[in-house]
Design a protein around this motif. Structure first.
Motif, PDB file in Angstrom:
ATOM      1  N   ILE A 294      -7.787  -0.207   2.816  1.00 25.28           N
ATOM      2  CA  ILE A 294      -6.593   0.708   3.110  1.00 25.28           C
ATOM      3  C   ILE A 294      -6.188   1.428   1.647  1.00 25.28           C
ATOM      4  O   ILE A 294      -5.961   2.557   1.527  1.00 25.28           O
ATOM      5  N   GLN A 295      -6.199   0.550   0.612  1.00 30.84           N
ATOM      6  CA  GLN A 295      -5.918   0.960  -0.718  1.00 30.84           C
ATOM      7  C   GLN A 295      -6.726   1.994  -1.095  1.00 30.84           C
ATOM      8  O   GLN A 295      -6.387   2.995  -1.661  1.00 30.84           O
ATOM      9  N   ARG A 296      -8.003   1.827  -0.851  1.00 32.66           N
ATOM     10  CA  ARG A 296      -9.080   2.678  -1.356  1.00 32.66           C
ATOM     11  C   ARG A 296      -9.024   3.972  -0.640  1.00 32.66           C
ATOM     12  O   ARG A 296      -9.190   5.127  -1.007  1.00 32.66           O
ATOM     13  N   ALA A 297      -8.732   4.026   0.668  1.00 32.33           N
ATOM     14  CA  ALA A 297      -8.602   5.211   1.387  1.00 32.33           C
ATOM     15  C   ALA A 297      -7.553   5.960   1.065  1.00 32.33           C
ATOM     16  O   ALA A 297      -7.483   7.386   0.769  1.00 32.33           O
ATOM     17  N   VAL A 298      -6.228   5.264   0.647  1.00 32.43           N
ATOM     18  CA  VAL A 298      -5.091   5.960   0.193  1.00 32.43           C
ATOM     19  C   VAL A 298      -5.660   6.604  -1.335  1.00 32.43           C
ATOM     20  O   VAL A 298      -5.030   7.858  -1.553  1.00 32.43           O
ATOM     21  N   GLU A 299      -6.216   5.959  -2.235  1.00 33.10           N
ATOM     22  CA  GLU A 299      -6.418   6.461  -3.463  1.00 33.10           C
ATOM     23  C   GLU A 299      -7.470   7.533  -3.200  1.00 33.10           C
ATOM     24  O   GLU A 299      -7.281   8.966  -3.981  1.00 33.10           O
ATOM     25  N   GLU A 300      -8.417   7.480  -2.519  1.00 32.10           N
ATOM     26  CA  GLU A 300      -9.202   8.631  -2.179  1.00 32.10           C
ATOM     27  C   GLU A 300      -8.478  10.179  -1.981  1.00 32.10           C
ATOM     28  O   GLU A 300      -8.743  11.083  -2.215  1.00 32.10           O
ATOM     29  N   THR A 301      -7.495   9.874  -0.910  1.00 33.41           N
ATOM     30  CA  THR A 301      -6.779  11.044  -0.382  1.00 33.41           C
ATOM     31  C   THR A 301      -5.788  11.564  -1.725  1.00 33.41           C
ATOM     32  O   THR A 301      -5.788  12.672  -1.983  1.00 33.41           O
ATOM     33  N   GLU A 302      -5.055  10.509  -2.523  1.00 29.75           N
ATOM     34  CA  GLU A 302      -4.422  11.022  -3.488  1.00 29.75           C
ATOM     35  C   GLU A 302      -5.212  11.679  -4.591  1.00 29.75           C
ATOM     36  O   GLU A 302      -4.810  12.355  -5.338  1.00 29.75           O
ATOM     37  N   ALA A 303      -6.412  11.335  -4.566  1.00 28.49           N
ATOM     38  CA  ALA A 303      -7.111  11.686  -5.810  1.00 28.49           C
ATOM     39  C   ALA A 303      -7.639  13.477  -5.568  1.00 28.49           C
ATOM     40  O   ALA A 303      -8.017  14.056  -6.364  1.00 28.49           O
TER      41      ALA A 303
ATOM     42  N   THR B 186      -7.842  17.273   4.743  1.00 28.74           N
ATOM     43  CA  THR B 186      -7.231  16.296   3.716  1.00 28.74           C
ATOM     44  C   THR B 186      -8.232  15.929   2.561  1.00 28.74           C
ATOM     45  O   THR B 186      -7.988  15.913   1.353  1.00 28.74           O
ATOM     46  N   TRP B 187      -9.385  15.715   3.067  1.00 25.36           N
ATOM     47  CA  TRP B 187     -10.475  14.959   1.898  1.00 25.36           C
ATOM     48  C   TRP B 187     -10.970  16.142   1.133  1.00 25.36           C
ATOM     49  O   TRP B 187     -11.541  15.953   0.279  1.00 25.36           O
ATOM     50  N   LEU B 188     -10.399  17.578   1.388  1.00 27.11           N
ATOM     51  CA  LEU B 188     -10.806  18.735   0.236  1.00 27.11           C
ATOM     52  C   LEU B 188      -9.614  19.078  -0.359  1.00 27.11           C
ATOM     53  O   LEU B 188      -9.631  19.713  -1.435  1.00 27.11           O
ATOM     54  N   LEU B 189      -8.548  19.061   0.641  1.00 26.57           N
ATOM     55  CA  LEU B 189      -7.182  19.785  -0.288  1.00 26.57           C
ATOM     56  C   LEU B 189      -6.160  18.691  -0.463  1.00 26.57           C
ATOM     57  O   LEU B 189      -5.068  18.986  -1.066  1.00 26.57           O
ATOM     58  N   GLY B 190      -6.340  17.433  -0.151  1.00 28.74           N
ATOM     59  CA  GLY B 190      -5.194  16.519  -0.453  1.00 28.74           C
ATOM     60  C   GLY B 190      -4.399  16.686   0.757  1.00 28.74           C
ATOM     61  O   GLY B 190      -4.747  16.975   1.662  1.00 28.74           O
TER      62      GLY B 190
ATOM     63  N   PRO C 266      -5.460  20.654  -3.809  1.00 29.26           N
ATOM     64  CA  PRO C 266      -5.920  22.238  -3.705  1.00 29.26           C
ATOM     65  C   PRO C 266      -6.979  22.695  -4.843  1.00 29.26           C
ATOM     66  O   PRO C 266      -7.831  23.337  -4.329  1.00 29.26           O
ATOM     67  N   ALA C 267      -6.848  22.178  -5.783  1.00 34.77           N
ATOM     68  CA  ALA C 267      -7.845  22.189  -6.938  1.00 34.77           C
ATOM     69  C   ALA C 267      -9.575  22.122  -6.479  1.00 34.77           C
ATOM     70  O   ALA C 267     -10.327  22.650  -7.019  1.00 34.77           O
ATOM     71  N   ASP C 268      -9.538  21.098  -5.700  1.00 40.94           N
ATOM     72  CA  ASP C 268     -10.895  20.803  -5.065  1.00 40.94           C
ATOM     73  C   ASP C 268     -11.323  21.886  -4.472  1.00 40.94           C
ATOM     74  O   ASP C 268     -12.517  22.474  -4.396  1.00 40.94           O
ATOM     75  N   GLY C 269     -10.457  22.219  -3.260  1.00 41.46           N
ATOM     76  CA  GLY C 269     -10.747  23.382  -2.204  1.00 41.46           C
ATOM     77  C   GLY C 269     -10.957  24.618  -2.996  1.00 41.46           C
ATOM     78  O   GLY C 269     -11.913  25.440  -2.874  1.00 41.46           O
TER      79      GLY C 269
ATOM     80  N   GLY D 186       0.855  -1.143  -0.064  1.00 38.91           N
ATOM     81  CA  GLY D 186       0.066   0.189   0.007  1.00 38.91           C
ATOM     82  C   GLY D 186       0.971   1.357  -0.064  1.00 38.91           C
ATOM     83  O   GLY D 186       1.976   1.202  -0.638  1.00 38.91           O
ATOM     84  N   HIS D 187       0.208   2.378   0.702  1.00 37.87           N
ATOM     85  CA  HIS D 187       1.153   3.552   0.540  1.00 37.87           C
ATOM     86  C   HIS D 187       2.458   3.730   1.372  1.00 37.87           C
ATOM     87  O   HIS D 187       3.117   4.328   1.270  1.00 37.87           O
ATOM     88  N   GLY D 188       2.684   2.495   2.306  1.00 40.80           N
ATOM     89  CA  GLY D 188       3.948   2.537   2.855  1.00 40.80           C
ATOM     90  C   GLY D 188       5.227   2.249   2.064  1.00 40.80           C
ATOM     91  O   GLY D 188       6.071   2.629   2.165  1.00 40.80           O
ATOM     92  N   ASP D 189       4.947   1.687   0.720  1.00 39.46           N
ATOM     93  CA  ASP D 189       5.906   1.274  -0.057  1.00 39.46           C
ATOM     94  C   ASP D 189       5.585   2.314  -1.387  1.00 39.46           C
ATOM     95  O   ASP D 189       4.777   2.284  -2.163  1.00 39.46           O
ATOM     96  N   HIS D 190       6.428   3.298  -1.583  1.00 36.12           N
ATOM     97  CA  HIS D 190       6.289   4.304  -2.455  1.00 36.12           C
ATOM     98  C   HIS D 190       7.128   3.980  -3.560  1.00 36.12           C
ATOM     99  O   HIS D 190       7.467   4.955  -4.581  1.00 36.12           O
TER     100      HIS D 190
END
Lengths: 99, 222
Positions: B52-61, B129-133, B64-67, B6-10
């Motif tokens: 976990i993967q979905r939560a990471v993807e939602e954050t990464e998606a 985070t859920w609005l600005l990343g 700041p353009a959303d805010g 998951g996101h632990g391994d970049h």
């Protein structure tokens, strides 16, 4: 938000003092406002108690959470900005007493 | 342990041309710690690797353009702004930003001629985070977290914003379950801009309150 026993004790505009409770571990009340007097800016409603939640507890009873406003000049000795500057923090009700 | 890192391994961020780079022994301290946490969470059945993967993807998606979209809408639609200030989570849902029930609540603080807001989390790094990343590294630094409350005017000055003495600076310390987003003031000279053009003026830093939105370039002379 979570359900709580009873309603909030304080209302917008009330003066409150932040207690210095001897709570070990996960505490969400920063030290710099402990013992300081502020004014309730906003009542957020009840939230689960992080001091229990952080250790696998239920967080119940939920505690009313408030945004409390403090004068910067009263918080920091030697604050250099104007007297109208404020710092605001979210504080759980069990950390507050009327002032 | 799952081999579906998951996101632990970049390692994927750098492409996969260095297969040896993702060997566990070569991972940094935090990457290994995150892997251990993920393994414990899944082994204990608290959540699945997929969750976990979905939560990471939602954050990464989110970015700041959303805010910025939210801010621009508030600038052009005063009724939306009123709803945003009264109940931010419900208002941003109108724009398609549905927050899961377990996400922290959102409060929007409006900057005016008389008040300027600045957001910090002195205890850790709470951020909308859920609005600005993901938050920028400086937001999580001990330096910002301590100086933002003690010397907010000095901090904004270093971001290029000199706040007038007659403006009340209000530092919001996100110490609990609420995340704060600053609604910056609409810059002068933007009357003719569309909502999309306005959104491009809204920076991440202006929604944290350490600076103001961009001022549009003057139209080139004919």
């Amino acid at each position: 938000m979570a359900s709580s026993v009873g309603g909030p004790k304080f209302r917008r505009g009330d003066r409150v003092r932040v207690l210095s409770l001897d709570v070990k571990g996960h505490v969400r009340t920063p030290w710099y406002i402990q013992g300081k007097t502020g004014v309730i800016e906003r009542s957020h409603g009840p939230y689960l108690n992080p001091e229990s939640l952080a250790y696998g507890g239920s967080g119940l009873p939920a505690q009313p959470l408030y945004l409390v406003r403090f004068n910067q000049l009263e918080v920091w000795e030697g604050y250099t900005g104007p007297g109208d500057d404020r710092v605001l923090a979210d504080v759980f009700e069990h950390w507050l007493e009327p002032a | 342990m799952s081999n579906q890192h998951g996101h632990g391994d970049h390692s994927n961020e750098q492409g996969s041309s260095h297969p040896g780079a993702s060997q566990d022994a070569e991972l940094g301290h935090y990457a290994r710690r995150v892997q251990a946490l993920e393994a414990l969470l899944t082994e204990k059945g608290i959540c699945t690797q997929g969750e976990i993967q979905r939560a990471v993807e939602e954050t990464e998606a989110r970015s700041p353009a959303d805010g910025a979209r939210v801010v621009a809408r508030a600038w052009v639609d005063s009724e939306f702004k009123a709803r945003l200030l009264a109940n931010a989570k419900a208002a941003v849902a109108e724009l398609g930003y549905e927050a899961a029930a377990d996400l922290p609540d959102l409060v929007v603080a409006e900057n005016t001629d008389k008040q300027h807001h600045l957001v910090v989390c002195t205890l850790c790094s709470c951020y909308p985070t859920w609005l600005l990343g993901r938050p920028p590294d400086w937001y999580k630094s001990l330096t910002y977290r301590s100086r933002a409350v003690v010397d907010p005017r000095g901090v904004t000055r270093e971001f290029g914003l000199e706040l007038e003495p007659n403006v009340e600076v209000r530092v919001l310390d996100s110490t609990a379950d609420i995340r704060y987003l600053v609604l910056p003031q609409r810059p002068d000279g933007t009357e003719g801009l569309s909502e999309e053009e306005l959104a491009r003026l809204v920076t991440r830093d202006s929604m944290v309150g350490v600076s103001n939105p961009h001022v549009p370039e003057p139209a080139p002379a004919d």
